[in-house]
Scaffold this active site. Structure first.
Site, PDB file in Angstrom:
ATOM      1  N   ASP A  68      -7.038   2.207 -27.831  1.00 56.57           N
ATOM      2  CA  ASP A  68      -6.792   3.688 -28.016  1.00 56.57           C
ATOM      3  C   ASP A  68      -7.621   4.483 -27.474  1.00 56.57           C
ATOM      4  O   ASP A  68      -7.151   5.603 -27.050  1.00 56.57           O
ATOM      5  CB  ASP A  68      -6.886   3.555 -29.583  1.00 56.57           C
TER       6      ASP A  68
ATOM      7  N   ARG B 281      -2.866  -7.232 -21.220  1.00 51.87           N
ATOM      8  CA  ARG B 281      -3.939  -7.068 -22.191  1.00 51.87           C
ATOM      9  C   ARG B 281      -3.399  -6.052 -23.031  1.00 51.87           C
ATOM     10  O   ARG B 281      -3.764  -5.787 -24.012  1.00 51.87           O
ATOM     11  CB  ARG B 281      -5.418  -6.671 -21.773  1.00 51.87           C
TER      12      ARG B 281
ATOM     13  N   GLU C 289       2.550  -7.739   8.364  1.00 49.86           N
ATOM     14  CA  GLU C 289       2.795  -5.993   8.681  1.00 49.86           C
ATOM     15  C   GLU C 289       3.598  -5.474   7.782  1.00 49.86           C
ATOM     16  O   GLU C 289       3.870  -4.357   7.785  1.00 49.86           O
ATOM     17  CB  GLU C 289       3.218  -5.942  10.184  1.00 49.86           C
TER      18      GLU C 289
ATOM     19  N   PRO D 108       0.888  -1.220   0.058  1.00 44.58           N
ATOM     20  CA  PRO D 108      -0.020  -0.056   0.040  1.00 44.58           C
ATOM     21  C   PRO D 108       1.065   1.382   0.097  1.00 44.58           C
ATOM     22  O   PRO D 108       0.327   2.436  -0.065  1.00 44.58           O
ATOM     23  CB  PRO D 108      -0.743  -0.109   1.248  1.00 44.58           C
TER      24      PRO D 108
HETATM   25  N1  ADE Z   1      -0.957  -5.068  -0.168  1.00 43.55           N
HETATM   26  C1  ADE Z   1      -1.864  -4.716   0.645  1.00 43.55           C
HETATM   27  N2  ADE Z   1      -2.566  -3.677   0.209  1.00 43.55           N
HETATM   28  C2  ADE Z   1      -2.129  -3.450  -0.821  1.00 43.55           C
HETATM   29  C3  ADE Z   1      -2.611  -2.614  -2.099  1.00 43.55           C
HETATM   30  N3  ADE Z   1      -3.426  -1.620  -1.563  1.00 43.55           N
HETATM   31  N4  ADE Z   1      -1.610  -2.422  -2.983  1.00 43.55           N
HETATM   32  C4  ADE Z   1      -0.778  -3.356  -3.195  1.00 43.55           C
HETATM   33  N5  ADE Z   1      -0.445  -4.409  -2.347  1.00 43.55           N
HETATM   34  C5  ADE Z   1      -1.034  -4.315  -1.192  1.00 43.55           C
END
Ligand code: ADE
Length: 246
Positions: free
Chosen positions: A167, A152, A114, A87
């Protein structure tokens, strides 16, 4: 295009990578998806891949050694992106997908728990990607999203018709509404222009509906979209209409 995925849960990839378009793309050798279990690179008796955080606190942290050994075992050519899904990464979008699709090979490390020992970033990671501002239970779903969106874009993975469709997304607008038979369902009809046989009128209608939708749902995209004078004039009429109704 080759993807190497490092994960503690390779089975999670069954389904998304073994059905439909990704299945066909692999059968046609357009893409390869290689799954590597990080646990196979934990050489202690119990194949331990996580441990408690240094300094205390709750949860578990992925150990540095198994991940680094797993990446090294890939013998990646220089300049191969090694992505950590987290994240904390830069936020994934179509532009990032296009950028990644330029590479012949990418490796993705799926973060869990974590987090991963910070030294993984220092030693092997070249890029960190988040698929959005929310927290998943692990990076596997994020890796699948990246693989899907990048695959893709690989030439041949989608049919020629779809390639042109891409496109229109490259222009930075939302898609126009789509219809198929029956001509009428529960009193709702397909817009007449679409069955008129007038291709030019269809094109104009579709462009305008794309603009209308983008303006209604994602006005932020209009800031960067490639617009013609005609597009701008149409958007002005939309604005004038709403101003009048207020
Ligand atoms: N791992 C946990 N949440 C995530 C996210 N939003 N994007 C990528 N990896 C993650």
């Amino acid at each position: 295009m080759r993807f190497d995925v490092l994960t503690l849960f390779p089975k999670m990839f069954e389904g998304p990578t073994t059905e439909s378009i990704l299945k066909r793309a692999q059968a046609a050798n357009l893409i390869e998806i290689h799954l590597h279990n990080i646990r196979d690179y934990a050489f202690d008796k119990h194949h331990i891949t996580d441990d408690t955080p240094a300094g205390g606190g709750g949860g578990m942290v992925m150990k540095v050694e198994p991940i680094v050994l797993a990446v090294e075992a890939l013998n990646l050519p220089p300049k191969t992106p090694v992505i950590l899904t987290t994240p904390q990464g830069r936020v994934f979008n179509q532009k990032v997908a296009r950028e990644l699709a330029q590479h012949e090979r990418i490796a993705i490390i799926c973060g869990r728990y974590e987090g991963v020992d910070e030294r993984v970033r220092e030693l092997v990671v070249t890029d960190e990607i988040s698929i959005g501002d929310y927290v998943l239970t692990g990076g596997e779903l994020a890796a699948m999203v990246i693989i899907d969106a990048v695959s893709r874009l690989v030439p041949g993975v989608l049919g020629a018709r779809w390639a042109a469709e891409e496109d229109s997304h490259a222009m930075g607008l939302l898609e126009y509404p789509q219809y198929t038979r029956p001509a009428e369902f529960r009193g709702l009809k397909i817009p007449e222009v679409l069955t008129s046989g007038n291709h030019q009128a269809v094109e104009v209608w579709r462009r305008r509906e794309s603009l209308r939708r983008t303006w209604e749902k994602r006005p932020d995209m209009l800031q960067t979209a490639q617009l013609t004078d005609e597009d701008r004039a149409f958007l002005e009429t939309l604005k004038t209409k709403t101003d009048q109704s207020h």
